[in-house]
Scaffold this motif. Structure first.
Motif, short mmCIF file in Angstrom:
data_model
loop_
_atom_site.label_atom_id
_atom_site.label_comp_id
_atom_site.label_asym_id
_atom_site.label_seq_id
_atom_site.Cartn_x
_atom_site.Cartn_y
_atom_site.Cartn_z
N GLU A 160 -18.72 -62.52 99.50
CA GLU A 160 -19.46 -63.72 99.87
C GLU A 160 -20.77 -63.83 99.11
O GLU A 160 -21.17 -64.91 98.69
N PHE A 161 -21.47 -62.69 98.94
CA PHE A 161 -22.77 -62.73 98.26
C PHE A 161 -22.67 -62.23 96.82
O PHE A 161 -23.69 -62.05 96.16
N ASP A 162 -21.43 -62.00 96.36
CA ASP A 162 -21.16 -61.66 94.98
C ASP A 162 -21.98 -60.44 94.52
O ASP A 162 -22.67 -60.48 93.50
N VAL A 163 -21.92 -59.37 95.30
CA VAL A 163 -22.62 -58.13 94.93
C VAL A 163 -21.63 -56.97 94.99
O VAL A 163 -20.74 -56.92 95.85
N GLU A 164 -21.79 -56.06 94.04
CA GLU A 164 -21.00 -54.83 94.04
C GLU A 164 -21.71 -53.79 94.91
O GLU A 164 -22.92 -53.84 95.08
N PRO A 165 -20.96 -52.84 95.46
CA PRO A 165 -21.62 -51.78 96.24
C PRO A 165 -22.53 -50.93 95.36
O PRO A 165 -22.26 -50.74 94.17
N ASP A 166 -23.59 -50.43 95.93
CA ASP A 166 -24.50 -49.53 95.23
C ASP A 166 -24.15 -48.10 95.63
O ASP A 166 -24.51 -47.66 96.73
N PRO A 167 -23.46 -47.35 94.77
CA PRO A 167 -23.05 -45.99 95.14
C PRO A 167 -24.21 -45.03 95.28
O PRO A 167 -24.05 -43.93 95.81
N SER A 168 -25.40 -45.45 94.84
CA SER A 168 -26.57 -44.57 94.93
C SER A 168 -27.39 -44.79 96.19
O SER A 168 -28.37 -44.09 96.44
N ALA A 169 -26.98 -45.76 97.01
CA ALA A 169 -27.84 -46.22 98.11
C ALA A 169 -27.97 -45.21 99.24
O ALA A 169 -26.97 -44.68 99.73
N VAL A 170 -29.21 -44.99 99.66
CA VAL A 170 -29.55 -44.25 100.87
C VAL A 170 -30.55 -45.12 101.62
O VAL A 170 -31.55 -45.56 101.04
N VAL A 171 -30.29 -45.41 102.89
CA VAL A 171 -31.18 -46.28 103.67
C VAL A 171 -31.90 -45.47 104.73
O VAL A 171 -31.25 -44.74 105.51
N LEU A 172 -33.21 -45.58 104.75
CA LEU A 172 -34.03 -44.93 105.78
C LEU A 172 -34.68 -46.02 106.62
O LEU A 172 -35.55 -46.75 106.14
N TRP A 173 -34.25 -46.14 107.87
CA TRP A 173 -34.74 -47.18 108.78
C TRP A 173 -35.81 -46.55 109.68
O TRP A 173 -35.53 -45.61 110.41
N VAL A 174 -37.02 -47.09 109.62
CA VAL A 174 -38.15 -46.53 110.35
C VAL A 174 -38.63 -47.54 111.38
O VAL A 174 -38.92 -48.70 111.05
N SER A 175 -38.68 -47.14 112.64
CA SER A 175 -39.30 -47.97 113.68
C SER A 175 -40.11 -47.06 114.60
O SER A 175 -39.96 -45.84 114.58
N LYS A 176 -40.95 -47.67 115.41
CA LYS A 176 -41.93 -46.90 116.18
C LYS A 176 -41.32 -46.14 117.35
O LYS A 176 -41.94 -45.22 117.88
N ASP A 177 -40.12 -46.51 117.77
CA ASP A 177 -39.61 -46.02 119.05
C ASP A 177 -38.16 -45.57 118.89
O ASP A 177 -37.33 -46.29 118.34
N PRO A 178 -37.81 -44.35 119.36
CA PRO A 178 -36.41 -43.92 119.28
C PRO A 178 -35.46 -44.83 120.04
O PRO A 178 -34.30 -44.99 119.65
N ALA A 179 -35.95 -45.44 121.12
CA ALA A 179 -35.09 -46.37 121.87
C ALA A 179 -34.75 -47.60 121.02
O ALA A 179 -33.63 -48.12 121.08
N LEU A 180 -35.71 -48.05 120.21
CA LEU A 180 -35.45 -49.19 119.33
C LEU A 180 -34.45 -48.80 118.24
O LEU A 180 -33.58 -49.60 117.86
N ASN A 181 -34.56 -47.58 117.75
CA ASN A 181 -33.59 -47.12 116.76
C ASN A 181 -32.18 -47.07 117.34
O ASN A 181 -31.21 -47.47 116.70
N ALA A 182 -32.08 -46.57 118.57
CA ALA A 182 -30.77 -46.52 119.23
C ALA A 182 -30.22 -47.92 119.44
O ALA A 182 -29.02 -48.19 119.25
N GLN A 183 -31.10 -48.86 119.80
CA GLN A 183 -30.68 -50.24 120.01
C GLN A 183 -30.22 -50.87 118.69
O GLN A 183 -29.21 -51.58 118.64
N THR A 184 -30.96 -50.58 117.61
CA THR A 184 -30.59 -51.12 116.30
C THR A 184 -29.26 -50.53 115.83
O THR A 184 -28.42 -51.25 115.30
#
Length: 870
Positions: A63-87
């Motif tokens: 749909e967005f005409d993008v190939e996967p990035d095999p190098s990708a690592v995502v670090l999601w940072v939020s202030k609260d562990p409960a918010l991370n669990a919800q996300t």
């Protein structure tokens, strides 16, 4: 992705993916670091946008005409562990191509040397404090978090994308040189370097922008900003909030807890009836009671605890008295400083804010500050706050968490599109501030923008069909030509498949999926037949592979090479097919392959040699369609588009009679159009509006509007009441005595609006002219469009052009189509766009403000004078 994105969400996803793509190239080619933010109000679906982006980043997206990035690592940072669990839970819910095992809540148990590609890690700063185990070496973990982070950044085969949720948090300017933990992750410290890419997400990104401006290591890219009006138009947010405050001084806490309870009971009944009528799962409303914080000297004291318990007991006893069916175990709390609360006969358990939405046993929630940010509960319908007036910021933020619609769509019952707030300890001035902040009329004092809501009502009244207006006027307005703007990134093939699924599910078109595919297969067959030689030639190229062999012999200075032609394997053909699938979708290509193979097998059986079928050759001939000179995509999309429009047109009345729960599906299909399509105007039969301004003064009223109070009055909304031009327009149209009815066209581009789609550059936009008036004339009832819109405004040129184009096509159905743009000596000057000469002048005029003003000077005429009383 399991969800169909709103138009604004699709635009945001595409822009973010483009920004991340350039950021990745900048990091690996020039070690240039990038920072940017997604800025949008509460309720816009920022997590859904993020999940879509990350899913495409990890697994690619047609749909967005993008190939996967095999190098990708995502670090999601939020202030609260409960918010991370919800996300994380939200990602699992909507991003179906990300395995749940690739969503990792990062903590001290992680012992690897670096973070793994293809994985989304969630972390919160509390796990990285100086005393936290995760920043220390242990017998089982030889790398601290900071070392893991540094190793990941240093790995040339990895790209670390850091996502900072609630990006205003942890970004405060420091009074000393010491950084916050979030800033250490971003900017680096003595152990790790700065991260390569930072993507902030927040309703208010000012702090983030300021912090990144101070970070010399980063290049700050343009933020991706979602306009609040786009969110309000989406149906994801409630239409209105009602603030109920006392009219006089005194303590009305018990009275308003009673009123809130009675309102809540009625809302519960209304939801039960609505869900039963619509045949959908029940919505279980929630009543939130917000109690005051204890004073500084009362914290952790017996007196403070006793007074708080007395408040809780009084609230619950009042609720029970006026809610006879209140379940015994329906109360919970999110009071951060309390465990289980025992008061009187009540034993009240503590729950995590993120668990409230899905725990339907909880019907009454006691809260202080814990639910003000980072918490979503669409079933929260009524709030009663006992906080004093100076705590209005907390109430404003809390209301921002309550504005999501339980069904992620508008209902046909207006009360269910609003939330109520009872504020017994607020005064009029404080309520004014709260109302104006929520409606975006003033900047928030906290610096954090909550949800932007069009209407905050202090004294609501119900509007129904005005019986002083004859039926013919309603029918005439409903039938006016209205055009929805096309999708930002139209996908006609995806649209017809979605339409076929919906129409078959609702039993409106029998075997719709087969008919949709056959329509497209017919086009592919025609293209194949018309280009038979080219298809065969391309298929042979796909079926063979050139293999280059390089030979280096001892004692010789140069290598020799030769080329062999070998048969391609299945993987080679798969690669070729992938191009066609990207153009025509995997569904269509796979079904077309299946159909062709079955035809070949049937013919082989009839010929007596079933082993003669060459599956690979059939697949190669289909793949060849992606490489021939003739256009393939457009004819298939044309066929898909034509059949979709035929279905939507011929089945319009049946679709209109479907339950509300099915409407978003068809609205989403309409939103996917690639050209403007005519849609009906749905005039509300039930609406709540305010009858006072933010100072609680009565709003002016007018007669003959299509919707009115039982007395025939239509209260002018605040922005109309303050607009001299609009007030003068209404008075002028009423003065001849021929007015039979009028409609204040909603400014948002929704189903209740008369919409005019027009193209501004390469972008489709929508104009909603302000007024439709219906007069009795010698030719019968005729409508007129009048649109007061100042020539000094930046969009006045494009808007006039859109009205002119509309008049070109439909002017014969109107008495007048007037654009009012200039005030001169107390007179309003207008352009009647039914005049071909004036339309020609509009088309020839430059779109800048000075040129539009000159257009009015050269071709305009007096529309009306502004009465001195306005």
């Amino acid at each position: 992705m399991r969800f169909t994105l709103k138009d604004y969400q699709t635009t945001a996803v595409g822009t973010i993916l483009t920004t991340l793509g350039y950021a990745r190239e900048d990091w690996h080619n020039r070690e240039r670091r990038t920072a940017f933010a997604l800025s949008s109000t509460t309720g816009s679906g920022k997590t859904v946008i993020a999940a879509t982006v990350i899913e495409a980043l990890l697994h690619g997206s047609d749909e967005f005409d993008v190939e996967p990035d095999p190098s990708a690592v995502v670090l999601w940072v939020s202030k609260d562990p409960a918010l991370n669990a919800q996300t994380k839970s939200r990602f699992i819910e909507c991003a179906d191509r990300i395995p749940s095992g690739d969503l990792v809540l990062l903590d001290k148990t992680y012992s690897e040397e670096s973070l793994s590609t293809g994985t989304v890690y969630f972390i919160n700063p509390d796990k990285l404090g100086k005393k936290a185990d995760f920043v220390k070496h242990t017998d089982t973990r030889h790398f601290t978090f900071w070392e893991i982070l540094a190793n990941t950044i240093a790995d040339e085969d990895k790209t670390l994308y850091m996502v900072l949720d609630e990006a205003h948090e942890g970004m405060k300017a420091q009074t000393s040189t010491e950084q916050t933990i979030v800033q250490k992750i971003i900017n680096g410290n003595s152990v790790n370097p700065a991260v390569p890419i930072v993507w902030g997400i927040s309703a208010t990104v000012k702090r983030f922008d300021e912090a990144m401006a101070r970070a010399d290591a980063f290049t700050k890219e343009k933020n991706v900003v979602i306009h609040p009006q786009d969110v309000q138009d989406s149906g994801l947010l409630k239409n209105a909030l009602t603030l109920d405050i006392p009219d006089e001084d005194g303590d009305f806490s018990t009275t308003m807890v009673r009123d809130a309870t009675l309102d809540f009971v009625e809302v519960c009944r209304t939801w039960d009836a609505y869900c039963d009528e619509q045949g959908i799962d029940p919505v279980v409303p929630l009543l939130v009671a917000q109690i005051p914080n204890k004073g500084a000297g009362e914290r952790d004291t017996e007196k403070g605890r006793r007074e708080e318990d007395e408040t809780i007991h009084l609230v619950l006893e009042t609720i029970r008295k006026h809610w006879p069916d209140m379940p015994a175990d329906c109360v919970a709390h999110v009071l951060g400083d309390r465990a289980t609360v025992e008061v009187g006969a009540y034993e009240i358990p503590k729950v995590a804010p993120q668990d409230v939405e899905h725990d339907h046993r909880i019907r009454v929630l006691l809260a202080k500050d814990a639910v003000s940010t980072g918490w979503d509960c669409p079933r929260a319908e009524v709030l009663v706050s006992l906080r004093p007036a100076h705590d209005d910021t907390y109430v404003t933020q809390l209301l921002g968490r309550m504005v999501r619609t339980p069904l992620a769509q508008e209902t046909s019952v207006e009360r269910l599109n609003a939330a109520s707030c009872y504020l017994p300890r607020f005064d009029k001035e404080t309520a004014k501030v709260v109302a104006e902040e929520i409606m975006g009329m003033r900047e928030p004092r906290s610096g954090v923008r909550g949800a932007a809501v069009n209407k905050v009502m202090l004294k609501p009244v119900a509007l129904r069909r005005n019986h002083d207006v004859v039926d013919e006027v309603f029918q005439l307005v409903r039938a006016l030509p209205s055009y929805q703007k096309p999708a930002v990134a139209p996908r006609p093939i995806k649209r017809i498949l979605k339409a076929a699924q919906a129409l078959a599910q609702d039993e409106l078109v029998a075997d719709a999926d087969r008919l949709a595919h056959e329509a497209m297969f017919g086009v592919l067959d025609s293209i194949t037949d018309a280009n038979a030689d080219d298809v065969e030639a391309q298929a042979k190229l796909i079926m063979t592979a050139d293999i280059r062999r390089i030979l280096v012999e001892r004692g010789k200075d140069e290598a020799t090479d030769s080329t062999d032609i070998r048969d391609a394997d299945a993987a080679t053909v798969d690669d070729a097919l992938r191009h066609l699938k990207r153009v025509l979708t995997a569904s269509v290509v796979n079904r077309y392959l299946g159909r062709n193979m079955q035809v070949a097998i049937n013919e082989a059986f009839e010929g007596g040699d079933p082993t003669s079928v060459d599956i690979t050759a059939i697949r190669a001939r289909v793949a060849a369609l992606a490489f021939i000179d003739s256009e393939v995509q457009k004819p298939v999309e044309d066929a898909a588009d034509s059949l979709t429009r035929l279905w939507l047109t011929t089945k319009a009345s049946e679709i209109a009679n479907l339950p509300d729960s099915r409407r978003p599906t068809y609205e989403a299909i309409e939103d996917m159009a690639r050209e403007p399509e005519q849609v009906p105007i749905e005039i509300k039969t039930d609406e709540q509006v305010d009858s006072v301004d933010t100072d609680r003064n009565p709003l002016p009223t007018e007669k003959k509007h299509l919707l009115s109070t039982p007395d025939g009055d239509y209260p002018l909304e605040l922005k109309v009441a303050k607009n001299r031009w609009e007030r003068a327009t209404i008075k002028h149209e009423q003065s001849p005595g021929t007015l039979e009815g009028w409609y204040r066209n909603p400014s948002s581009a929704g189903k209740n609006s008369l919409r005019i789609a027009h193209k501004s550059g390469e972008t489709w936009k929508s104009v909603q002219p302000d007024f439709v008036f219906v007069h009795s004339t010698n030719d019968g009832l005729l409508p007129s469009i009048v649109d007061p819109h100042g020539a000094h405004l930046g969009d006045s040129g494009p808007k006039l052009k859109a009205l002119a184009e509309y008049a070109d096509e439909h002017g014969d159905r109107f008495d007048r189509i007037i654009g009012v743009g200039v005030e001169k000596d107390g007179d309003l000057i207008g352009l009647d766009l039914r005049s071909a000469k004036i339309r020609r002048a509009v088309y020839e005029a430059r779109p800048d403000s000075d040129s539009i003003k000159q257009l009015y000077a050269d071709h305009g005429s007096k529309y009306t004078s502004i009465p001195e009383s306005i």
